[in-house]
Design a protein around this motif. Structure first.
Motif, short mmCIF file in Angstrom:
data_model
loop_
_atom_site.label_atom_id
_atom_site.label_comp_id
_atom_site.label_asym_id
_atom_site.label_seq_id
_atom_site.Cartn_x
_atom_site.Cartn_y
_atom_site.Cartn_z
N ARG A 113 0.81 -1.22 0.00
CA ARG A 113 0.00 0.00 0.00
C ARG A 113 0.84 1.27 0.00
O ARG A 113 0.36 2.32 -0.40
N LEU A 114 2.11 1.18 0.47
CA LEU A 114 2.95 2.37 0.53
C LEU A 114 3.58 2.64 -0.83
O LEU A 114 3.98 1.71 -1.54
N PRO A 115 3.72 3.90 -1.19
CA PRO A 115 4.39 4.21 -2.47
C PRO A 115 5.89 3.96 -2.34
O PRO A 115 6.49 4.17 -1.30
N ALA A 116 6.48 3.49 -3.43
CA ALA A 116 7.92 3.21 -3.46
C ALA A 116 8.48 3.71 -4.79
O ALA A 116 8.68 2.94 -5.72
N PRO A 117 8.76 5.03 -4.90
CA PRO A 117 9.20 5.58 -6.18
C PRO A 117 10.51 4.98 -6.68
O PRO A 117 10.65 4.66 -7.84
N ASN A 118 11.48 4.81 -5.81
CA ASN A 118 12.76 4.19 -6.19
C ASN A 118 12.98 2.91 -5.39
O ASN A 118 14.09 2.63 -4.96
N GLY A 119 11.94 2.16 -5.19
CA GLY A 119 11.97 1.01 -4.29
C GLY A 119 13.05 -0.01 -4.59
O GLY A 119 13.86 -0.34 -3.75
N TRP A 120 13.07 -0.53 -5.81
CA TRP A 120 14.03 -1.58 -6.15
C TRP A 120 15.45 -1.02 -6.23
O TRP A 120 16.40 -1.69 -5.84
N ALA A 121 15.62 0.20 -6.71
CA ALA A 121 16.95 0.81 -6.77
C ALA A 121 17.49 1.07 -5.37
O ALA A 121 18.68 0.82 -5.10
N ASP A 122 16.64 1.56 -4.47
CA ASP A 122 17.07 1.78 -3.09
C ASP A 122 17.42 0.46 -2.41
O ASP A 122 18.37 0.38 -1.64
N LEU A 123 16.64 -0.57 -2.69
CA LEU A 123 16.92 -1.88 -2.10
C LEU A 123 18.25 -2.42 -2.62
O LEU A 123 19.05 -2.95 -1.85
N ALA A 124 18.50 -2.29 -3.91
CA ALA A 124 19.78 -2.75 -4.46
C ALA A 124 20.95 -2.00 -3.86
O ALA A 124 22.01 -2.58 -3.56
N ALA A 125 20.79 -0.69 -3.65
CA ALA A 125 21.85 0.10 -3.03
C ALA A 125 22.10 -0.34 -1.59
O ALA A 125 23.25 -0.40 -1.13
N ALA A 126 21.03 -0.66 -0.87
CA ALA A 126 21.19 -1.11 0.51
C ALA A 126 21.86 -2.47 0.59
O ALA A 126 22.67 -2.73 1.48
N ILE A 127 21.52 -3.35 -0.35
CA ILE A 127 22.09 -4.70 -0.34
C ILE A 127 23.58 -4.68 -0.67
O ILE A 127 24.34 -5.49 -0.16
N THR A 128 24.00 -3.74 -1.50
CA THR A 128 25.41 -3.68 -1.90
C THR A 128 26.22 -2.72 -1.04
O THR A 128 27.36 -2.44 -1.36
N SER A 129 25.65 -2.24 0.06
CA SER A 129 26.36 -1.30 0.92
C SER A 129 27.38 -2.02 1.79
O SER A 129 27.39 -3.25 1.90
N GLY A 130 28.23 -1.25 2.44
CA GLY A 130 29.24 -1.81 3.33
C GLY A 130 28.63 -2.48 4.55
O GLY A 130 29.12 -3.50 5.02
N ALA A 131 27.54 -1.91 5.06
CA ALA A 131 26.88 -2.51 6.21
C ALA A 131 26.31 -3.89 5.86
O ALA A 131 26.38 -4.82 6.67
N ALA A 132 25.77 -4.04 4.67
CA ALA A 132 25.26 -5.34 4.25
C ALA A 132 26.39 -6.34 4.09
O ALA A 132 26.24 -7.53 4.41
N GLY A 133 27.54 -5.87 3.62
CA GLY A 133 28.71 -6.76 3.52
C GLY A 133 29.18 -7.24 4.87
O GLY A 133 29.54 -8.40 5.04
N ARG A 134 29.17 -6.34 5.86
CA ARG A 134 29.57 -6.74 7.22
C ARG A 134 28.55 -7.71 7.82
O ARG A 134 28.93 -8.67 8.49
#
Length: 163
Positions: free
Chosen positions: A64-85
């Motif tokens: 129900r929530l809008p997600a204008p850059n949803g998949w791009a933001d998710l991909a950026a979060a998954i490839t971040s340094g915190a996700a690597g740690r």
């Protein structure tokens, strides 16, 4: 992060279905005249049902929530340094539990885990990185102390037979 919520909702729904199936097919122990409210699968079944409700609520909310850059933001979060740690912690924990414990003595498995954890997060994944010769004595000392204390406490205080 609404797309991450949607993916986690799907994971929760699948996990809850597996828990519900496992609790439903678990032995009911009628042969031993066990009261129906104390069967082994009752609590896991209730927890699985609660997890299913939470997964459905999370899925509905994320749809129900809008997600204008949803998949791009998710991909950026998954490839971040915190996700690597986080992936490194997961990998170390899986190696410890699935590979080391049970194949080598518990104290050695625990010591190796602590040693590898300290070196990984102080020397290779830290910002700024510390020198190996600085971290090595610290890692060895903490690994020995932790392995000894944890083994002692589990064997003597909790009376657990360790592998």
């Amino acid at each position: 992060m609404t797309r991450a919520d949607l993916l986690m909702a799907i994971v929760f729904i699948i996990l809850s279905a597996a828990v519900l199936y496992g609790s439903w097919t678990m032995d009911r122990l009628e042969v031993r005249r066990i009261h129906p409210m104390t069967v082994p699968g009752l609590v896991p079944g209730m927890l699985g049902a609660a997890l299913l409700v939470c997964g459905i609520v999370l899925a509905i909310r994320s749809l129900r929530l809008p997600a204008p850059n949803g998949w791009a933001d998710l991909a950026a979060a998954i490839t971040s340094g915190a996700a690597g740690r986080a992936a490194a912690v997961l990998a170390l924990a899986l190696v410890y539990t699935l590979v080391l414990v049970g194949r080598v003595p518990f104290w050695l498995a625990t010591g190796l885990f602590v040693f590898a954890f300290i070196l990984l997060f102080e020397v290779w994944l830290a910002t700024p990185r510390r020198a190996l010769r600085q971290s090595l004595p610290w890692a060895i000392g903490l690994a020995i102390a932790t392995a000894g204390i944890v083994t002692f406490v589990f064997e003597r205080a909790f009376l657990v037979r360790l592998p």
